[in-house]
Design a protein around this motif. Structure first.
Motif, PDB file in Angstrom:
ATOM      1  N   TYR A   1      30.989  43.008 -79.797  1.00 38.89           N
ATOM      2  CA  TYR A   1      29.994  42.885 -78.734  1.00 38.89           C
ATOM      3  C   TYR A   1      28.558  42.824 -79.264  1.00 38.89           C
ATOM      4  CZ  TYR A   1      33.672  43.796 -75.235  1.00 38.89           C
ATOM      5  OH  TYR A   1      34.793  43.734 -74.434  1.00 38.89           O
ATOM      6  N   ASN A   2      28.399  42.989 -80.575  1.00 38.86           N
ATOM      7  CA  ASN A   2      27.101  42.747 -81.217  1.00 38.86           C
ATOM      8  C   ASN A   2      27.054  41.386 -81.902  1.00 38.86           C
ATOM      9  OD1 ASN A   2      25.537  45.037 -80.637  1.00 38.86           O
ATOM     10  ND2 ASN A   2      26.510  46.233 -82.264  1.00 38.86           N
ATOM     11  N   SER A   3      28.126  40.599 -81.752  1.00 33.23           N
ATOM     12  CA  SER A   3      28.224  39.322 -82.444  1.00 33.23           C
ATOM     13  C   SER A   3      27.131  38.356 -82.001  1.00 33.23           C
ATOM     14  CB  SER A   3      29.585  38.684 -82.159  1.00 33.23           C
ATOM     15  OG  SER A   3      29.613  37.338 -82.578  1.00 33.23           O
ATOM     16  N   PRO A   4      26.635  37.530 -82.922  1.00 34.85           N
ATOM     17  CA  PRO A   4      25.688  36.475 -82.521  1.00 34.85           C
ATOM     18  C   PRO A   4      26.263  35.547 -81.455  1.00 34.85           C
ATOM     19  CG  PRO A   4      25.756  36.704 -84.911  1.00 34.85           C
ATOM     20  CD  PRO A   4      26.878  37.547 -84.383  1.00 34.85           C
TER      21      PRO A   4
ATOM     22  N   SER B   1      27.465  48.584 -79.285  1.00 34.00           N
ATOM     23  CA  SER B   1      27.794  47.181 -79.011  1.00 34.00           C
ATOM     24  C   SER B   1      28.133  46.973 -77.539  1.00 34.00           C
ATOM     25  CB  SER B   1      28.957  46.717 -79.900  1.00 34.00           C
ATOM     26  OG  SER B   1      30.195  47.243 -79.467  1.00 34.00           O
ATOM     27  N   LEU B   2      28.791  47.971 -76.923  1.00 36.88           N
ATOM     28  CA  LEU B   2      29.110  47.870 -75.498  1.00 36.88           C
ATOM     29  C   LEU B   2      27.831  47.917 -74.665  1.00 36.88           C
ATOM     30  CD1 LEU B   2      31.270  47.668 -73.308  1.00 36.88           C
ATOM     31  CD2 LEU B   2      31.533  50.162 -73.431  1.00 36.88           C
ATOM     32  N   ARG B   3      26.914  48.785 -75.034  1.00 38.29           N
ATOM     33  CA  ARG B   3      25.628  48.813 -74.339  1.00 38.29           C
ATOM     34  C   ARG B   3      24.913  47.461 -74.494  1.00 38.29           C
ATOM     35  NH1 ARG B   3      25.338  53.879 -77.143  1.00 38.29           N
ATOM     36  NH2 ARG B   3      25.821  55.618 -75.732  1.00 38.29           N
ATOM     37  N   ASN B   4      25.002  46.887 -75.683  1.00 38.07           N
ATOM     38  CA  ASN B   4      24.353  45.603 -75.944  1.00 38.07           C
ATOM     39  C   ASN B   4      24.930  44.492 -75.071  1.00 38.07           C
ATOM     40  OD1 ASN B   4      22.715  43.682 -77.643  1.00 38.07           O
ATOM     41  ND2 ASN B   4      24.763  42.949 -78.191  1.00 38.07           N
ATOM     42  N   ILE B   5      26.244  44.412 -74.999  1.00 45.16           N
ATOM     43  CA  ILE B   5      26.862  43.314 -74.255  1.00 45.16           C
ATOM     44  C   ILE B   5      26.617  43.466 -72.756  1.00 45.16           C
ATOM     45  CG2 ILE B   5      29.188  44.279 -73.900  1.00 45.16           C
ATOM     46  CD1 ILE B   5      28.651  40.728 -75.164  1.00 45.16           C
ATOM     47  N   ILE B   6      26.560  44.691 -72.264  1.00 44.12           N
ATOM     48  CA  ILE B   6      26.250  44.900 -70.842  1.00 44.12           C
ATOM     49  C   ILE B   6      24.823  44.442 -70.557  1.00 44.12           C
ATOM     50  CG2 ILE B   6      25.904  46.650 -69.053  1.00 44.12           C
ATOM     51  CD1 ILE B   6      28.286  48.181 -70.327  1.00 44.12           C
ATOM     52  N   ARG B   7      23.890  44.774 -71.454  1.00 43.13           N
ATOM     53  CA  ARG B   7      22.507  44.337 -71.273  1.00 43.13           C
ATOM     54  C   ARG B   7      22.418  42.809 -71.302  1.00 43.13           C
ATOM     55  NH1 ARG B   7      18.938  42.600 -74.721  1.00 43.13           N
ATOM     56  NH2 ARG B   7      20.131  43.313 -76.548  1.00 43.13           N
TER      57      ARG B   7
ATOM     58  N   ALA C   1      27.820  36.460 -78.825  1.00 45.29           N
ATOM     59  CA  ALA C   1      27.898  37.115 -77.523  1.00 45.29           C
ATOM     60  C   ALA C   1      27.077  36.385 -76.457  1.00 45.29           C
ATOM     61  CB  ALA C   1      27.460  38.570 -77.643  1.00 45.29           C
ATOM     62  N   THR C   2      25.849  36.069 -76.768  1.00 43.95           N
ATOM     63  CA  THR C   2      24.991  35.404 -75.786  1.00 43.95           C
ATOM     64  C   THR C   2      25.556  34.046 -75.391  1.00 43.95           C
ATOM     65  OG1 THR C   2      23.037  36.529 -76.651  1.00 43.95           O
ATOM     66  CG2 THR C   2      22.663  34.557 -75.345  1.00 43.95           C
ATOM     67  N   THR C   3      26.110  33.316 -76.364  1.00 43.83           N
ATOM     68  CA  THR C   3      26.715  32.007 -76.075  1.00 43.83           C
ATOM     69  C   THR C   3      27.895  32.154 -75.133  1.00 43.83           C
ATOM     70  OG1 THR C   3      26.037  31.130 -78.218  1.00 43.83           O
ATOM     71  CG2 THR C   3      27.839  29.998 -77.088  1.00 43.83           C
ATOM     72  N   TYR C   4      28.782  33.113 -75.412  1.00 42.79           N
ATOM     73  CA  TYR C   4      29.948  33.310 -74.552  1.00 42.79           C
ATOM     74  C   TYR C   4      29.537  33.663 -73.129  1.00 42.79           C
ATOM     75  CZ  TYR C   4      33.246  33.333 -78.507  1.00 42.79           C
ATOM     76  OH  TYR C   4      34.021  32.995 -79.583  1.00 42.79           O
TER      77      TYR C   4
ATOM     78  N   THR D   1      37.196  38.089 -68.234  1.00 41.04           N
ATOM     79  CA  THR D   1      37.247  39.172 -69.214  1.00 41.04           C
ATOM     80  C   THR D   1      36.822  38.657 -70.581  1.00 41.04           C
ATOM     81  OG1 THR D   1      39.124  40.110 -68.016  1.00 41.04           O
ATOM     82  CG2 THR D   1      38.690  40.977 -70.218  1.00 41.04           C
ATOM     83  N   LEU D   2      35.988  39.461 -71.242  1.00 43.93           N
ATOM     84  CA  LEU D   2      35.603  39.191 -72.622  1.00 43.93           C
ATOM     85  C   LEU D   2      36.021  40.410 -73.437  1.00 43.93           C
ATOM     86  CD1 LEU D   2      34.234  37.202 -74.555  1.00 43.93           C
ATOM     87  CD2 LEU D   2      32.053  38.331 -74.049  1.00 43.93           C
ATOM     88  N   PRO D   3      37.243  40.407 -73.979  1.00 43.58           N
ATOM     89  CA  PRO D   3      37.737  41.593 -74.683  1.00 43.58           C
ATOM     90  C   PRO D   3      37.109  41.731 -76.065  1.00 43.58           C
ATOM     91  CG  PRO D   3      39.378  39.862 -74.742  1.00 43.58           C
ATOM     92  CD  PRO D   3      38.245  39.336 -73.924  1.00 43.58           C
ATOM     93  N   ALA D   4      37.209  42.936 -76.612  1.00 49.57           N
ATOM     94  CA  ALA D   4      36.758  43.202 -77.981  1.00 49.57           C
ATOM     95  C   ALA D   4      37.956  43.631 -78.810  1.00 49.57           C
ATOM     96  CB  ALA D   4      35.695  44.305 -77.985  1.00 49.57           C
TER      97      ALA D   4
END
Length: 307
Positions: A14-17, A61-67, A19-22, A5-8
C-alpha cells in the motif's frame, strides 16, 4: 456501494508507487468505493491467536492508501482478513480454546477499528469468512461491542455465500455482508441470460432474508477469474488453464443486471483489481482482475455511462 477490492500481499504494497495509479484506474470505472484487506495469519486451524507476517500490510501503508483513496474521491472499507500461513480455507479455522482465540481476535480487530476511525474510513468489516467461529454468537457480540466503542461508522461481516444464513449476530451489525461466490452453471457459459436465470432463485432468497432481518445486503466480495468455467466455481483461482474473458464479462453483466435495481441490495465490492508488480501468483490474463478486459467495459457501462 460501487466498489473494488485492492488487496495487499506484502508489508509495503500500500506504499507502492503503483498505488496512486491503481486508485485512479479504479475510480475511472465509475467505482465509488475501494476495500483494503490487511491480513494476519495463523499457523494451524486450532491455534489460540493470529499474528502478523511479512505479508501483512504495515499500518503506515494502510493509512497511506486510505489517504490516497480519499484524495482520488473514493470512499473506503477496511476489511481485515485472517488466513492460514500454509494456505487453505480460512473457514477451517476452529480454535481449540475459543476464549483465548476471541480475546486475540478482539485485539486484532479493534486495532483496525481504531485505525479506521483515525483515518476516516467509511466502513469496517468485523470479519471475513470465519465460518468455523461465526456461529458463536456471544463471543462475536462481545467483539462487535468492543469495535463499536472505537469506531462509529457502519459495520458489516463478510460471510461466505454458504455461511450467511447461520450467522447469529446480524442484528449487532448495520449491513449483511455476503461474499457472493455462488456457482451459477454446470458448464462454461458466456450467456448472461442463462446466468440471470440462475441468479433469480438466489435473489428471491436474499430478498426474503433481508426482509426478515431488516438489513440491506452488501456483496462484500464477488468476482470471476477470466478462465473458461469460472461461473461453475467463482470461488476458485484455478478453474482451468483456458483464458475466457467473455465468460468473466458475462458474469459481471448478469450480476449487475440482476441486483442493481433491488431496493434491499447495498451494492458490490468486486474481487479484485490488479495484483502489485511481481506479487501475483496467477497470470493477469487468467486472474480475477477485470482491468483491461471486457469485464471492465461492463463496469463502465453500468457505473460510468459515457466514458
Amino acid at each position: 456501494m460501487r466498489g473494488m477490492t485492492l488487496p495487499a500481499w506484502n508489508t509495503d504494497d500500500y506504499n507502492s508507487p503503483q498505488a496512486t495509479t491503481y486508485l485512479r484506474q479504479i475510480a475511472a470505472t465509475g467505482a465509488r468505493w475501494v476495500a483494503f484487506t490487511p491480513t494476519w495469519y495463523q499457523d494451524r486451524v486450532g491455534d489460540p491467536e493470529m499474528h502478523t507476517t511479512d505479508e501483512t500490510a504495515a499500518d503506515d501503508s494502510l493509512r497511506n492508501i486510505i489517504r490516497l483513496a480519499h484524495d482520488a474521491g473514493l470512499k473506503t472499507m477496511v476489511k481485515p482478513h485472517v488466513d492460514l500461513t500454509k494456505g487453505g480455507d480460512r473457514a477451517r479455522i476452529k480454535p481449540k480454546d475459543p476464549d483465548a482465540w476471541f480475546a486475540a481476535y478482539e485485539r486484532f480487530i479493534t486495532h483496525y477499528a481504531q485505525l479506521a476511525a483515525d483515518t476516516g474510513a467509511e466502513q469496517l468489516a468485523v470479519g471475513t469468512e470465519l465460518a468455523g467461529t461465526s456461529q458463536d454468537g456471544p463471543h462475536w457480540s462481545k467483539v462487535i461491542a468492543a469495535v463499536r466503542a472505537r469506531y462509529k461508522g457502519p459495520l458489516t461481516y463478510a460471510a461466505n455465500y454458504d455461511e450467511y444464513q447461520r450467522i447469529p449476530f446480524w442484528n449487532d451489525l448495520d449491513v449483511i455482508g455476503i461474499d457472493a461466490y455462488w456457482p451459477l452453471a454446470d458448464q462454461a457459459t458466456t450467456d448472461p441470460a442463462q446466468l440471470r436465470r440462475a441468479w433469480q432463485p438466489i435473489a428471491d432468497q436474499l430478498a426474503a432474508f433481508s426482509g426478515r432481518l431488516q438489513r440491506k445486503i452488501l456483496f462484500t466480495e464477488a468476482g470471476y477469474v477470466s478462465q473458461r468455467g469460472t461461473t461453475t466455481a467463482p470461488y476458485s483461482w484455478t478453474v482451468s488453464k483456458t483464458e475466457d474473458d467473455a465468460e468473466q464479462a458475462a458474469a459481471y453483466e448478469a450480476l449487475l443486471d440482476t441486483f442493481d435495481s433491488k431496493p434491499w441490495w447495498a451494492g458490490v465490492c468486486w474481487w479484485m483489481w490488479d495484483d502489485w508488480p511481481d506479487s501475483g501468483e496467477t497470470a493477469k490474463n487468467l486472474a480475477y482482475t477485470p482491468h483491461g478486459k471486457p469485464a471492465e467495459q461492463v463496469l463502465r457501462k453500468w457505473w460510468a455511462p459515457g466514458t
